[in-house]
Design a protein around this motif. Structure first.
Motif, PDB file in Angstrom:
ATOM      1  N   VAL A 158       0.876  -1.171   0.000  1.00 22.91           N
ATOM      2  CA  VAL A 158       0.000   0.000   0.000  1.00 22.91           C
ATOM      3  C   VAL A 158       0.911   1.218   0.000  1.00 22.91           C
ATOM      4  O   VAL A 158       1.458   1.609   1.035  1.00 22.91           O
ATOM      5  N   GLY A 159       1.125   1.793  -1.188  1.00 26.07           N
ATOM      6  CA  GLY A 159       2.064   2.900  -1.303  1.00 26.07           C
ATOM      7  C   GLY A 159       3.472   2.430  -0.990  1.00 26.07           C
ATOM      8  O   GLY A 159       3.987   1.487  -1.586  1.00 26.07           O
ATOM      9  N   THR A 160       4.100   3.064  -0.007  1.00 25.15           N
ATOM     10  CA  THR A 160       5.460   2.695   0.392  1.00 25.15           C
ATOM     11  C   THR A 160       5.466   1.693   1.540  1.00 25.15           C
ATOM     12  O   THR A 160       6.523   1.338   2.050  1.00 25.15           O
ATOM     13  N   ARG A 161       4.272   1.248   1.958  1.00 25.45           N
ATOM     14  CA  ARG A 161       4.176   0.309   3.077  1.00 25.45           C
ATOM     15  C   ARG A 161       3.746  -1.071   2.574  1.00 25.45           C
ATOM     16  O   ARG A 161       3.207  -1.215   1.490  1.00 25.45           O
ATOM     17  N   SER A 162       3.979  -2.089   3.411  1.00 26.51           N
ATOM     18  CA  SER A 162       3.417  -3.418   3.198  1.00 26.51           C
ATOM     19  C   SER A 162       2.526  -3.723   4.386  1.00 26.51           C
ATOM     20  O   SER A 162       2.938  -3.554   5.543  1.00 26.51           O
ATOM     21  N   VAL A 163       1.297  -4.135   4.112  1.00 25.22           N
ATOM     22  CA  VAL A 163       0.348  -4.394   5.195  1.00 25.22           C
ATOM     23  C   VAL A 163      -0.177  -5.821   5.084  1.00 25.22           C
ATOM     24  O   VAL A 163      -0.206  -6.413   4.003  1.00 25.22           O
ATOM     25  N   LEU A 164      -0.584  -6.366   6.220  1.00 26.24           N
ATOM     26  CA  LEU A 164      -1.150  -7.709   6.267  1.00 26.24           C
ATOM     27  C   LEU A 164      -2.664  -7.623   6.151  1.00 26.24           C
ATOM     28  O   LEU A 164      -3.317  -6.898   6.898  1.00 26.24           O
TER      29      LEU A 164
END
Length: 276
Positions: A174-180
């Motif tokens: 998600v954008g520059t993040r990684s989410v679970l």
């Protein structure tokens, strides 16, 4: 090494296409062949003698480990494993310094694995790679049965899920993040070429993976494929609309309407408990 010859081995055509596209960015790479299963791979390795094999771990009949056993670890080319599982498989690959790619993978991760494979080949590590593959096979076969009277070996206290067990979450960017994303929160999944889109409430997440590959990792009790390009969460189905004798539409709790293919209608109705 002026040119790197690579053999692609994956039972999913879209997965092979994705690998070929990733390789196309490298001018010194030639794809010498593509294989749909492990048996084809064994034959191609013997006849084509590639420098490198991009080898899927999970394949019907003869999987990636089976290919190595058939060819022989000492005679295998360099291998980059391609896997949908990031638990026990990746730990085993790391332990023996074997390169791997976890689906879906980013271009940067692919380039890194290819670079490492090139370095090993240039440094003439073929014998060492063979030893590591042999050690990996030994680990994949599981621990030896203890001698009588020594007691059974205890599993680790937090044993990770094995390949074949359904996953309970997915890692998405998600954008520059990684989410679970909890798998139970997914309403439905749609396919688009070598990507899938996860529909979670009013959000969408794109994964670089084929629908068939993702389906193999989902809980078959929770998710059902209603069309060649659509999988739905059974718990999100609110109604079935029979718009005509040949047309059925699933209506989800979100109000989303999804067409059911004729070939999958009976399977869906059996799963839901067909009305008498």
């Amino acid at each position: 090494m002026a040119e790197l010859s690579v053999l692609l081995v994956d039972d999913e055509p879209l997965a092979r296409r994705g690998l070929r596209q990733a390789l196309s960015r490298h001018a010194d790479v030639t794809v010498c062949g593509e294989c749909r299963d492990g048996r084809e791979a064994v034959s191609a390795i013997h006849s084509l003698r590639p420098h490198l094999v991009l080898l899927d771990v999970q394949m019907p009949e003869l999987d990636g480990f089976g290919v190595i056993r058939e060819v022989g670890a000492a005679r295998m080319p360099a291998v980059i494993f391609v896997t949908a599982y990031d638990t026990f498989a990746v730990r085993a690959f790391d332990m023996h310094a074997v390169d791997y790619l976890v689906k879906p993978f980013a271009d940067e991760r692919f380039d890194e694995a290819l670079h490492r494979a090139r370095q090993r080949l240039r440094q003439g590590e073929a014998v060492e790679l063979g030893r590591k593959l042999a050690a990996l096979l030994a680990d994949a076969a599981g621990p030896a049965v203890p001698a009588q009277g020594t007691g059974a070996a205890e599993p680790p206290p937090s044993e990770p899920a094995r390949p074949g067990e359904p996953m309970d979450r997915l890692l998405v960017k998600v954008g520059t993040r990684s989410v679970l994303v909890p798998v139970a929160d997914i309403d439905w999944i749609g396919a688009d070429d070598y990507c899938v889109t996860l529909h979670v409430g009013d959000r969408e997440h794109v994964l670089r993976e084929s629908l068939a590959a993702l389906e193999s990792r989902l809980d078959a009790e929770r998710f059902v494929r209603i069309h060649r390009s659509v999988i739905v969460n059974v718990e999100r189905i609110r109604e079935l609309h029979h718009d005509s004798p040949t047309e059925t539409v699933v209506v989800l709790s979100t109000g989303q309407r999804l067409r059911v293919s004729r070939t999958r209608k009976d399977v869906l109705e059996r799963r839901l408990g067909r009305a008498r």
